[in-house]
Each structure stands twice: as C-alpha cells, then as structure tokens.
Design an enzyme around this catalytic site. Structure first.
Site, PDB file in Angstrom:
ATOM      1  N   PRO A  19       0.862  -1.267   0.409  1.00 21.66           N
ATOM      2  CG  PRO A  19      -0.088  -0.933   2.045  1.00 21.66           C
ATOM      3  CD  PRO A  19       0.772  -1.770   1.275  1.00 21.66           C
ATOM      4  CG  MET A  20       3.541   2.259  -2.015  1.00 19.26           C
ATOM      5  SD  MET A  20       4.740   1.905  -3.280  1.00 19.26           S
ATOM      6  CE  MET A  20       3.714   0.769  -4.310  1.00 19.26           C
ATOM      7  CD  GLN A  72      -1.876   0.059   5.025  1.00 20.86           C
ATOM      8  OE1 GLN A  72      -1.563   0.982   4.667  1.00 20.86           O
ATOM      9  NE2 GLN A  72      -0.890  -0.839   5.461  1.00 20.86           N
ATOM     10  CB  CYS A 102       2.311   4.980   7.975  1.00 19.97           C
ATOM     11  SG  CYS A 102       2.507   6.592   7.222  1.00 19.97           S
ATOM     12  CE  LYS A 141       3.814  -2.688   4.294  1.00 18.42           C
ATOM     13  NZ  LYS A 141       4.664  -1.610   4.736  1.00 18.42           N
ATOM     14  CG  ASN A 213       7.560  -3.695   2.756  1.00 19.08           C
ATOM     15  OD1 ASN A 213       7.016  -2.572   3.427  1.00 19.08           O
ATOM     16  ND2 ASN A 213       7.434  -3.815   1.386  1.00 19.08           N
ATOM     17  N   GLY A 215      13.113  -2.648   0.773  1.00 19.64           N
ATOM     18  CA  GLY A 215      14.208  -2.924  -0.153  1.00 19.64           C
ATOM     19  C   GLY A 215      14.285  -3.840  -0.807  1.00 19.64           C
ATOM     20  N   GLY A 236       7.346  -2.722  -2.895  1.00 20.86           N
ATOM     21  CA  GLY A 236       6.716  -1.429  -2.870  1.00 20.86           C
ATOM     22  C   GLY A 236       7.075  -0.445  -4.199  1.00 20.86           C
ATOM     23  NE  ARG A 237      10.850   2.969  -1.807  1.00 24.88           N
ATOM     24  CZ  ARG A 237      11.982   3.458  -1.263  1.00 24.88           C
ATOM     25  NH1 ARG A 237      12.469   4.463  -1.617  1.00 24.88           N
ATOM     26  NH2 ARG A 237      12.448   2.707  -0.322  1.00 24.88           N
TER      27      ARG A 237
END
Length: 339
Positions: A19-20, A72, A102, A141, A213, A215, A236-237
């Site tokens: 989730p971003m 989320q 977060c 998470k 999660n 890197g 993620g990214r």
C-alpha cells in the site's frame, strides 16, 4: 471465513504490492492486475475516521477485476476500526489490513501507524475487535520497532500479542521507524534493514504467515526469501516504478502459472478501461500517471514518459495518445535509443 477463500488469499500473498499513499489507487491497481493475475494488491491507507465519521465511502471504490485486493486501514480505536472493517467487508475486499508502519507526522498525530509499535496491547485490542466484526481475514503490516526500541525484544512481543488476538498473517517492514528526525521518505531508506530478524520470527511463530517488506526490488530477491522459508514478499516502489520487471513475470516465476504479460499487451488492455473512465467524467492523466514506468529499462522509455507527461493533461487527449506513445517506443527501440 471459508477455508478455500482464506487459502487462496494466502497463496496470493506470496507476492504482494505494498500500500502506497498517492500511488496504489484503483487505476494503479487495475493496471497491476493486468500484469499479474495472482499477486495480492493493496489499497492506499484509508483512515477509519474518514470512513466512519466522515462517510467517505467513495474511498472504498474498486473494480471487480482487482481481486484479490486488500483494504488497508489506519486507526487506533477498536470500536471505530471494527466499524470500518465492516464497511470494507461489505464493499467486497478480500482482506482488511491494519497499518502499524507509517511514520508520518500526520499519522502520528492521529495515534496510529508506526507509533502503535509502542502499544502492542492497543493493537491487539484493535485486531480482536476487527476479527470479531467480520469474516474477512484481518492482517497487520508493521515495522520491526521504532526509535530506541530493541527490535529483537519488542518484535516477538508484538507478534505474540496480535497472534493471540486472532491475526494469522503479518507483513513486516524490516526497518525501524524513526518517529522524530526522519521524514517518511527517509524512513524508507535510512534505517538499516534487518532481514535476518524478520526471518528469525518464522522460527518463533511457525504457524504465522509472515511476509517481508523493505528494499526488495527484484523477483530474484523475492524468490530467495520464499526459498529461505518466508511465506510471502511485499514489494513497494520497484513494483510501481518498474511494474513490468516485478509483475509481468510474477505469475510464472512466483506462482508457477500463466505467462509473462508484456507492456504492449498491458497498454492495449488498458484502453477500454481508460475509455470507460473518461466517459464517466474522469481525466486521462488520472490513469496514465501510473503507467509512466511500463517501459522502464527499455529503449524508448524516455519518449514514452515524455509523451504521456506532456500531453495527457491537454484538452481532447484520449486513449489514442497511448498508442502514439507506444509507436514512438517501437520506432526508437528499432533505432536502439538509450533509455
């Protein structure tokens, strides 16, 4: 929850897209689903106050094609989170995930996100309330710790608490979060990764489904963690910026099914979706902003990004812009243009 449904989402979580905020909206998720039919997708974080007190139910909108997809939630009030979980379940989400990772100031001021790593009893109360409220699986998470906490001490206690409350699946970002002194962006890069600690948790909690999660930017890395005994990997990214590198080959490489989906196939498959979105009053760039990385690493990628970024907001721009941009990719690829 029926065992078959729970089993399926457990399989899908072998590889998930994180989730971003501002990125994994419904348009992004639709694109990602075209690239992988198996990977588990997550919404941006939605706060329980926004749903319960604000009535912002539009934040739950999603396309049926996105499944399996998880919602989320951010919050720290068990009653309110239970209500928000009910709304998410009614909207059809396959999983409800609680954000305990977060680090942003805005999230801290609401007493949720990574700051809750300091309050495992509160998190356990939230998880139990959510589990009691819905049949949909409740997951968490989290980080390995925050600030001056010793992760090797706090993480096992934290996991024991949420397991006792009914959580059977957790995703662990293998970094501490520093709540003061680092920005959310810096918190994604500066605190050192501790993959070994996360892997060691599988030995302590063998029945807990643990995804790692932080890197991870290749499918080869993901396979390595799965081969080492972890149950899932969340990316993620890299999945956002190089979606084809991560998601196109995910089905055959991670799940052992299907075939590689090409960027060109994804573009053509997005055209009807874009037409429907624009017919409903939407704007082209709301979708194309998530497609910038489709040709990342390939000749012509720069021209693709430039064509979309410069033209998608212009009056009259429509799906044909993507075909024109793809024609440039093809032409430049034949010339061997550098990316």
């Amino acid at each position: 929850m029926e065992k078959a449904v729970k089993s399926q989402i457990g399989v899908s979580s072998r590889l998930s897209v994180a989730p971003m905020m501002d990125w994994t909206d419904r348009h992004c998720r639709y694109l990602h689903r075209l690239l992988s039919g198996q990977a588990l997708l997550y919404t941006e974080m939605v706060t329980s106050p926004a749903l319960v007190r604000g009535g912002a139910l539009h934040l739950l909108d999603h396309d049926v094609a996105e499944h399996p997809v998880a919602l989320q939630l951010g919050g720290s009030d068990p009653v309110e989170l239970a209500q928000a979980a009910r709304l998410g379940a009614q909207a059809g989400y396959d999983e409800i995930n609680l954000n305990v990772g977060c680090p942003s100031d805005r999230v801290q001021s609401g007493t949720f996100g990574a700051v809750l790593m300091r309050s495992p009893a509160v998190v356990a109360d939230c998880v139990k309330a959510m589990c009691d409220a819905v049949d949909v699986e409740i997951t968490v998470k989290c980080r390995i710790g925050v600030d001056d906490q010793d992760p090797s001490e706090v993480l096992p206690e934290f996991l024991a608490r949420i397991v006792g409350a009914g959580c059977e699946r957790v995703t662990i970002h293998a970094r501490k979060a520093w709540l003061k002194g680092l920005s959310p962006k810096e918190n994604r890069d500066i605190p050192p990764l501790d993959y070994e600690l996360v892997q060691s948790m599988k030995g302590l909690f063998p029945n807990l489904h643990i995804s790692i999660n932080g890197g991870i930017d290749t499918l080869e890395q993901a396979r390595g963690f799965l081969d080492a005994g972890l149950d899932g990997v969340m990316i993620g990214r890299a999945a956002y910026h190089q979606p084809c590198d991560i998601l196109s080959a995910a089905d055959p490489m991670i799940f052992g099914v299907g075939e590689v989906t090409t960027a060109e196939q994804a573009v053509h498959a997005m055209l009807p979706y874009i037409e429907a979105h624009m017919s409903a009053g939407g704007r082209l760039n709301q979708v194309t902003r998530h497609m910038m990385g489709l040709f990342a690493g390939r000749p012509g990628a720069r021209a693709w990004r430039r064509t979309l970024s410069e033209n998608a907001t212009k009056p009259g721009a429509g799906p044909e812009l993507l075909l024109a941009a793809m024609d440039q990719v093809t032409a430049l690829a034949q010339q061997g243009e550098a990316v």
